[in-house]
Write a protein that holds these residues in place. Structure first.
Motif, short mmCIF file in Angstrom:
data_model
loop_
_atom_site.label_atom_id
_atom_site.label_comp_id
_atom_site.label_asym_id
_atom_site.label_seq_id
_atom_site.Cartn_x
_atom_site.Cartn_y
_atom_site.Cartn_z
N ASP A 1 -5.68 9.88 8.66
CA ASP A 1 -7.08 10.34 8.59
C ASP A 1 -7.57 11.59 9.71
O ASP A 1 -8.52 11.57 10.37
CB ASP A 1 -7.98 9.42 8.90
N ALA B 1 0.76 -1.15 0.15
CA ALA B 1 0.15 0.05 0.04
C ALA B 1 0.81 1.19 0.01
O ALA B 1 0.65 2.15 -0.82
CB ALA B 1 -0.99 0.05 1.24
N ASP C 1 2.47 1.91 -3.33
CA ASP C 1 1.43 2.23 -4.15
C ASP C 1 0.95 3.64 -4.31
O ASP C 1 0.65 4.63 -5.10
CB ASP C 1 0.14 1.45 -4.25
N ALA C 2 1.18 4.07 -2.80
CA ALA C 2 0.68 5.61 -2.34
C ALA C 2 1.79 6.43 -2.69
O ALA C 2 1.68 7.79 -2.43
CB ALA C 2 0.22 5.71 -1.27
N THR D 1 -8.93 0.77 11.45
CA THR D 1 -9.02 0.40 10.20
C THR D 1 -9.34 -0.96 9.81
O THR D 1 -9.06 -1.93 10.64
CB THR D 1 -7.94 0.86 9.49
N THR E 1 -1.34 12.44 0.92
CA THR E 1 -1.59 11.38 -0.01
C THR E 1 -2.77 10.69 0.64
O THR E 1 -2.96 10.51 1.74
CB THR E 1 -0.37 10.83 -0.53
N MET E 2 -3.47 9.91 -0.36
CA MET E 2 -4.29 8.92 -0.04
C MET E 2 -3.63 7.28 -0.19
O MET E 2 -3.06 7.34 -1.29
CB MET E 2 -5.57 8.85 -0.98
N LEU E 3 -4.06 6.59 0.60
CA LEU E 3 -3.55 5.35 0.55
C LEU E 3 -4.41 4.21 1.13
O LEU E 3 -5.33 4.19 1.99
CB LEU E 3 -2.29 5.28 1.81
N THR E 4 -4.80 3.41 0.23
CA THR E 4 -5.47 2.22 0.27
C THR E 4 -4.81 0.96 1.02
O THR E 4 -3.93 0.40 0.47
CB THR E 4 -6.14 1.90 -1.00
N ASP F 1 -9.68 -0.14 3.26
CA ASP F 1 -10.12 1.04 3.72
C ASP F 1 -8.96 2.06 2.91
O ASP F 1 -7.70 1.85 2.92
CB ASP F 1 -9.83 1.58 5.20
N THR F 2 -9.59 3.33 2.56
CA THR F 2 -8.55 4.41 2.06
C THR F 2 -8.46 5.39 3.25
O THR F 2 -9.51 5.97 3.60
CB THR F 2 -9.33 4.89 0.68
#
Length: 371
Positions: free
Chosen positions: A323, A292, A295-296, A341, A360-363, A345-346
């Motif tokens: 968050d 994850a 990827d972020a 979490t 940044t957003m991370l899933t 979840d993102t």
């Protein structure tokens, strides 16, 4: 049975309110100690001392605490097949909670209740990352009321009792207080940490593992864990157990949220080496390819410098919030992931890079299975 459970809960609440001002042990091959004894079955119940509020707690829940004997475990001293032992406690109608490390590697397990009844079991599920396991049993005595996990967070100074079977001495009880909360425990021979761990000064020994650490209302605030030191014991928190145990019963496994990073708390040395405005947050030391964080676009530390003979990571992203929740240290990060979490979840990740605040957003992925 329902009426019995209600009255017992009311009784526990009353004795908890009336008192005025475990947890780590481990499964091990059968001890060479010659100590034997029983806490209830062979005691003459006539002309007993008055006891205390702790006695009332003990009498109210001891029928629900079991001794776990595991067969087929390799004896580390001889390399031959031996026997492990630990503790457990009843949850639900036919399930018993214990530690993963109590049953790991065993071929078969029996349980004995304090009234002397034995029962066979089957393994329902285990979770290596929380050291929890659930057994399904063939028999639960009518007097064994299922224990429940506490909803309230424990506080330092709260009075607690650890009940279990140290060295196979069934039905033993030790008392103390919660001596620390919000601990992160690095278990031996495991390359990860247990989050949100409870610390206690209640005396525990090998064989207490998997038993309940209870408050004076008889609720389980933690499951006794293997790691301990002199005058300090630890327990997997009720908050984490409430998430893991139902999943083990329903699915046989629990999927932990996973970022795929190595990290270190930002202390003064790290803050100075990275020109950070304050010693807070966690610095990313490594990023696992394909997970994850990679990827972020998060980045790990490309190098280290030596400060006071200690290697200090330099150049990695410094995570300050997830968050919107502040992340002052690695404990806060692991606890947030564990309790707030799930995989898929993102979440928003706030971090410092090259002196600039970024987001940044991370899933989240799932922690990989143990090999």
């Amino acid at each position: 049975m329902k009426e019995m459970r209600s009255s017992r809960r009311a009784f526990l609440g009353a004795i908890g309110a009336g008192l005025a001002g475990a947890t780590a042990g481990c499964a091990e091959p059968k001890s060479d100690r010659s100590i034997e004894g029983s806490s209830i079955r062979d005691i003459n119940r006539e002309n007993l001392a008055d006891g205390s509020a702790y006695t009332d707690v003990y009498e109210a829940i001891i029928d629900s605490v079991t001794q776990v004997r595991v067969f087929g475990v390799d004896d580390p001293r001889t390399g031959e097949e031996g026997r492990g032992q630990g503790s457990g406690f009843v949850v639900g109608d036919r399930h018993v909670v214990t530690n993963d490390h109590v049953v790991a590697g065993g071929e078969d397990a029996d349980l004995q209740y304090i009234n002397g009844n034995w029962t066979s079991t089957r393994l329902v599920g285990t979770d290596y990352y929380s050291d929890l396991a659930v057994l399904e049993v063939d028999h639960v005595p009518d007097v064994a009321t299922p224990l429940s996990f506490a909803e309230k967070r424990p506080v330092v100074g709260q009075q607690v009792a650890a009940i279990g079977n140290p060295y196979g001495l069934e039905g033993s009880m030790s008392t103390g207080i919660v001596s620390g909360v919000d601990r992160t425990l690095d278990p031996p021979e495991r390359d990860f940490s247990f989050p949100n761990v409870i610390q206690t000064d209640a005396a525990v020994n090998p064989g207490n593992s998997g038993g309940p650490l209870v408050d004076l209302g008889g609720e389980v605030i933690g499951v006794v864990n293997a790691a301990s030191a002199e005058n300090i014991g630890f327990a997997i928190s009720a908050a984490l157990s409430r998430r893991v145990v139902p999943a083990l019963i329903d699915d046989g496994e629990y999927r932990h949220a996973y970022m795929g990073i190595g990290l270190r708390t930002v202390d003064r040395l790290v803050a100075e080496a990275n020109d950070l405005p304050e010693a807070a947050g966690v610095i990313v030391t490594d990023v696992v390819p394909g997970e994850a964080a990679a990827d972020a676009g998060l980045e790990g530390s490309p190098r280290t410098v030596e400060r006071h003979t200690e290697p200090v990571p330099v150049g990695g992203d410094v995570i300050t919030a997830l968050d919107g929740e502040p992340i002052p240290d690695r404990h806060a990060l692991s606890t947030f992931l564990a309790l707030e979490t799930s995989p898929g979840d993102t979440i928003a990740v706030d971090f410092w890079r090259d002196g600039t605040e970024r987001s940044t957003m991370l899933t989240l992925g799932a922690r990989p299975p143990v090999e």
